[in-house]
Enzyme design. Structure first.
Site: not given
Length: 365
Positions: A10, A113-114
């Site tokens: 993350d 973003d993860e």
């Protein structure tokens, strides 16, 4: 059978971190990245913010005007979606290189973003080696992109996802099978990934406060209240059990646009006009990549900043703007019949994407 090892990566306050990287003078300041509507200078909502801003109570999703009141000295920046996406693409390529080779999906990007990655073969099921892999990932991302991430490592997706939040920012947390109860059971049941506020409220009404409380409840009782599928899942999740595989499918990607109305309104003509423009942008993007879609989603955000979403799944993939407008219009009619609070923002999104194979008639839908 080899012990499963899953990592969840993350990126830390991703959009704001990129802005800090591009302008190091921002690092000691409160940075707020906003989805601006264009109505006025700070009309819109907070997309993300750095940890300095969070110390003032600023959070994702709140109106930018409220964030300004919480910290008038904060730096407010507009979202630069294309730029952030290009950074994300490079990071995801780094992460893919650490996923297990061989058969089956071992990488799953779940947002810009993860991502999850499987490292069972690479580590031989050894969580000490998995920690080293995690540190290598952090080192490579820092060296190549000058950004930090938080990593959770566990025996499945559920545990690794929850572990990545344990030491943010720039942390790494390993939860081996032997550590499951010590990690999970003290947590408030609302912290269990997959439990929303409604379910958490029902559980607390039953006297279930911690994950341990949930794990110790009889599954029959849970099934009687939540249904067979949900009740069984709750019991398993509280025990750290999750056998869901990583999946990376062409159809998992979505393409969409969202925009702010000129004024808060329930006027169908005004809203439909915006939907037509958004649909045109979506179709243009699909055409440029020769993609068709099967799922249509319309999102509305009202003047109280509450968000509502409805989706329709078509019988087969299409690539027609006419179909997109027809289905979006039907969903809009449902929203208008159910809502009395004026709409502020409207979005159109398509999913179930695949390469075009021909187009059938509108009347087939």
């Amino acid at each position: 059978m080899m012990q499963r090892v899953v990592l969840h990566i993350d990126m830390d306050y991703f959009f704001a971190a990129i802005e800090e990287r591009e302008n190091p003078e921002l690092r000691e300041k409160a940075v707020v990245v906003c989805m601006l509507s264009g109505r006025s200078e700070l009309s819109g909502s907070v997309s993300t913010c750095n940890y300095v801003a969070r110390e003032f109570g600023i959070r994702s999703g709140m109106p930018c005007s409220r964030a300004k009141k919480l910290n008038p000295e904060a730096v407010f920046l507009p979202v630069r979606k294309d730029f952030y996406t290009s950074v994300s693409d490079r990071i995801m390529e780094i992460l893919r290189s650490y996923a297990d080779p061989g058969n089956g999906d071992s990488f799953e990007q779940i947002s810009v973003d993860e991502a999850f990655l499987e490292s069972s073969e690479r580590t031989g099921g050894d969580f000490r080696l998995a920690f080293e892999v995690g540190m290598q990932i952090k080192k490579e991302i820092k060296e190549k992109e000058n950004l930090t991430c938080s990593i959770g490592i566990g025996p499945n997706k559920l545990i690794s996802k929850m572990a990545s939040s344990a030491k943010k920012p720039d942390g790494i947390t390993v939860v081996s099978p032997q550590d499951l109860e010590a990690f999970l059971w003290p947590l408030n049941v609302s912290k269990l990934w997959g439990i929303g506020s409604v379910t958490a409220g029902k559980l607390q009404e039953m006297g279930i406060v911690t994950v341990k409380d949930l794990a110790e409840r009889d599954v029959i009782e849970l099934i009687s209240i939540f249904g067979k599928s949900r009740g069984t899942w709750l019991k398993q999740a509280a025990s750290g059990i999750d056998d869901s595989p990583l999946k990376e499918r062409d159809g998992s990607e979505q393409i969409g646009r969202i925009a702010t109305l000129p004024e808060d309104s329930l006027d169908k003509k005004l809203i439909s006009s915006l939907i037509e423009r958004l649909a045109g942008d979506v179709i243009e993007k699909l055409d440029s990549r020769e993609l068709s879609f099967r799922i249509v989603t319309v999102t509305v955000i009202n003047s109280n900043f509450r968000m509502y979403t409805k989706s329709r799944t078509l019988s087969h993939p299409v690539s027609s703007k006419e179909v997109l407008l027809q289905v979006s219009g039907e969903i809009l009619d449902e929203f208008l019949s159910e809502n009395r609070t004026e709409f502020r923002r409207v979005g159109v999104r398509v999913g179930g994407l695949q390469k075009k194979k021909g187009q059938k008639s509108l009347f087939d839908y």
